[in-house]
Design an enzyme around this catalytic site. Structure first.
Site, mmCIF file in Angstrom:
data_model
loop_
_atom_site.group_PDB
_atom_site.id
_atom_site.type_symbol
_atom_site.label_atom_id
_atom_site.label_comp_id
_atom_site.label_asym_id
_atom_site.label_seq_id
_atom_site.Cartn_x
_atom_site.Cartn_y
_atom_site.Cartn_z
ATOM 1 N N ALA A 110 0.859 -1.195 0.000
ATOM 2 C CA ALA A 110 0.000 0.000 0.000
ATOM 3 C C ALA A 110 0.894 1.243 0.000
ATOM 4 C CB ALA A 110 -0.926 0.013 1.208
ATOM 5 N N PHE A 111 0.334 2.370 -0.415
ATOM 6 C CA PHE A 111 1.155 3.573 -0.572
ATOM 7 C C PHE A 111 1.743 4.046 0.749
ATOM 8 C CE2 PHE A 111 -0.546 7.607 1.009
ATOM 9 C CZ PHE A 111 -1.788 7.225 1.483
ATOM 10 N N LYS A 112 1.165 3.596 1.854
ATOM 11 C CA LYS A 112 1.659 4.060 3.156
ATOM 12 C C LYS A 112 3.116 3.662 3.394
ATOM 13 C CE LYS A 112 -2.820 4.712 5.263
ATOM 14 N NZ LYS A 112 -3.699 4.455 4.097
ATOM 15 N N ASP A 113 3.584 2.619 2.697
ATOM 16 C CA ASP A 113 4.998 2.238 2.817
ATOM 17 C C ASP A 113 5.933 3.374 2.396
ATOM 18 O OD1 ASP A 113 4.666 -0.476 3.642
ATOM 19 O OD2 ASP A 113 4.260 -1.066 1.567
ATOM 20 N N LEU A 116 6.124 5.527 5.484
ATOM 21 C CA LEU A 116 6.480 4.894 6.762
ATOM 22 C C LEU A 116 7.864 4.263 6.753
ATOM 23 C CD1 LEU A 116 2.961 3.658 7.754
ATOM 24 C CD2 LEU A 116 4.434 5.122 9.137
#
Ligand SMILES: *Cc1c(COP(=O)(O)O)cnc(C)c1O
Length: 463
Positions: A110-113, A116
């Site tokens: 997911a783009f949150k990687d 994060l």
């Protein structure tokens, strides 16, 4: 670079300070005191840089003297070296006008990687300088939890407690959290809903018995460093499609307004952006706010795009502050009234300021499925429901002819395989690098849905 709170009364902090603080002490969100800018020549000179190098260039003015340029380049190299695609965030062409910006090549799909992976390294860097440690407590309905756990697993100075509502996240999402075996990772399944878990996390932050012994940290998108990392891919995409000489439009599947706010930052820094399309599902508080000035929270309707099922968008406050005159005292008053009444009107300055760059669209469940089908039948692409919402908005919002439209592809389709299969008849397979997910052993504790149980577990377990 100094950071100020949107509510005007918390102390100004430097980059290391805002990274470790998360929320400001007056309840506001930290934003840079002023926007650093690049000239068109400076932007054009970034064309062709490897992603990690571009990231260091874009981040340097925000980091100020908290990291040397060499150290920042080392960190971006490590963070983006973990992505499975050499371009990190590659573009895929759909038709003569529409493009997908694939943000899902990180470890948890997911783009949150993208943000994060960088945030984990920044935590470790700044904590080791002061010899401190951080206990992260978070609640997740899926994507944030797995991306945060992957980013901090094995770090020495960070410990993470991640609460998920038992039985209410998908098997892939749960396994992405519970199969990570590191001594600093603690998964907790609690009885109840995501909102129950979230409410417990908020209580932990204000529980003085806990905070007396542990410095509690946050990993959700109220953290400025996350947004900073997301600014980079707007530059990367625009540079490939003719920017800065040509203005590009972006369509962004939106929940907490973090990802699309990063687009606003890119525009403030000098990147020519034609439009930012805020694409929402039926949980459309942002669409109502941007189209009619009415910011009123309702009840959440579950959809096929759960990461956008929200009624209050924390980062919207950053936009209202920035386009509404940057008046912290007035902003604090407006937000406190909203928190009490769950409704507010945007001021004229806020409405006009937002309308200069933002357009919004609300996409329902039928249109989401239709959009997944269109991408498959016309372009041979399987896309996830969140991306499908962005793409539907990209194809329906009026824009000047000739403007390329980039839809941010925020999750890998295999992460939401059931919804993709229902719409297209095709079941996307998990990439081979996570293919043994279902063979790995899980570890998590189950707790009743009471604050006392969660609090006792954290107090007993935290180092
Ligand atoms: C978190 C998330 C979003 C929403 O992003 P915001 O920054 O909260 O607006 C959209 N799609 C996916 C897949 C997500 O995980």
């Amino acid at each position: 670079m100094k950071y100020v709170s949107t509510r005007g009364s918390a102390p100004a902090l430097d980059f290391a300070g805002v990274t470790l603080a998360g929320l400001a002490s007056d309840g506001g969100l930290y934003v840079p005191e002023s926007w650093p800018t690049f000239s068109p020549d400076e932007i054009a000179a970034m064309r062709g840089l490897p992603y990690a190098e571009l990231a260091a260039r874009i981040m340097q003015p925000f980091v100020g003297d908290c990291l040397t340029p060499e150290r920042l380049r080392e960190l971006t190299g490590r963070a983006y070296g973990r992505f499975s695609h050499a371009a990190v965030t590659p573009l895929a062409q759909l038709d003569e006008r529409n493009w997908l910006l694939e943000l899902f090549h990180g470890p948890t799909l997911a783009f949150k990687d993208v943000a994060l992976q960088m945030l984990g390294l920044l935590f470790e860097e700044f904590l080791s300088r002061e010899g401190g440690s951080l206990t992260i407590v978070g609640a997740t309905s899926g994507d944030t939890g797995s991306a945060a756990i992957d980013a901090v697993a094995g770090l020495d100075r960070v410990e993470i407690f991640m609460l998920h509502p038992k039985g209410r996240v998908s098997d892939v999402q749960r396994r992405q959290m519970t199969t990570v075996r590191a001594p600093n990772v603690h998964n907790v399944a609690i009885e109840g809903s995501f909102d129950d878990a979230q409410a417990m996390v908020k209580r932990i932050f204000s529980d003085t018995d806990v905070t007396a012994n542990h410095r509690i940290g946050a990993v959700n998108s109220i953290n400025w460093a996350r947004l900073m990392a997301q600014v980079v891919y707007y530059f990367a995409a625009a540079l490939q499609l003719g920017g800065p000489e040509r203005a590009i439009a972006f369509s962004v599947p939106t929940g907490n307004f973090g990802d699309v706010f990063a687009g606003h930052v890119a525009a403030r820094m000098g990147l020519p952006i034609e439009r930012l399309i805020v694409a929402t599902n039926v949980n459309d508080i942002l669409h109502r706010a941007l189209s009619a000035g009415d910011y009123t929270a309702g009840t959440v309707t579950p959809t096929a795009a759960p990461s956008m099922d929200i009624q209050v968008s924390s980062n919207f406050e950053r936009l209202l502050f920035d386009v509404g005159g940057r008046n912290g005292a007035a902003m604090g008053e407006q937000m406190r009234a909203f928190e009490a009444q769950k409704t507010m009107r945007l001021t004229n300055a806020q409405r006009e300021g937002a309308a200069a760059l933002f357009t919004s669209a609300r996409v329902d469940e039928g249109e989401t499925a239709q959009s997944m089908r269109w991408a498959y039948e016309h372009c041979g692409e399987t896309i996830d429901p969140h991306t499908a919402i962005g793409l539907h908005a990209a194809r329906t919002v009026p824009l000047p002819a000739q403007t390329p439209v980039v839809t941010l592809a925020t999750a890998h389709p295999a992460k939401f395989g059931d919804a993709v299969e229902r719409a297209t008849g095709i079941r996307p397979s998990l990439p081979t690098r996570v293919g043994d997910l279902f063979a790995r052993e899980e570890a998590y504790v189950e707790l009743p849905g009471t604050y006392e149980a969660v609090r006792a577990h954290i107090m007993d377990t935290a180092a």
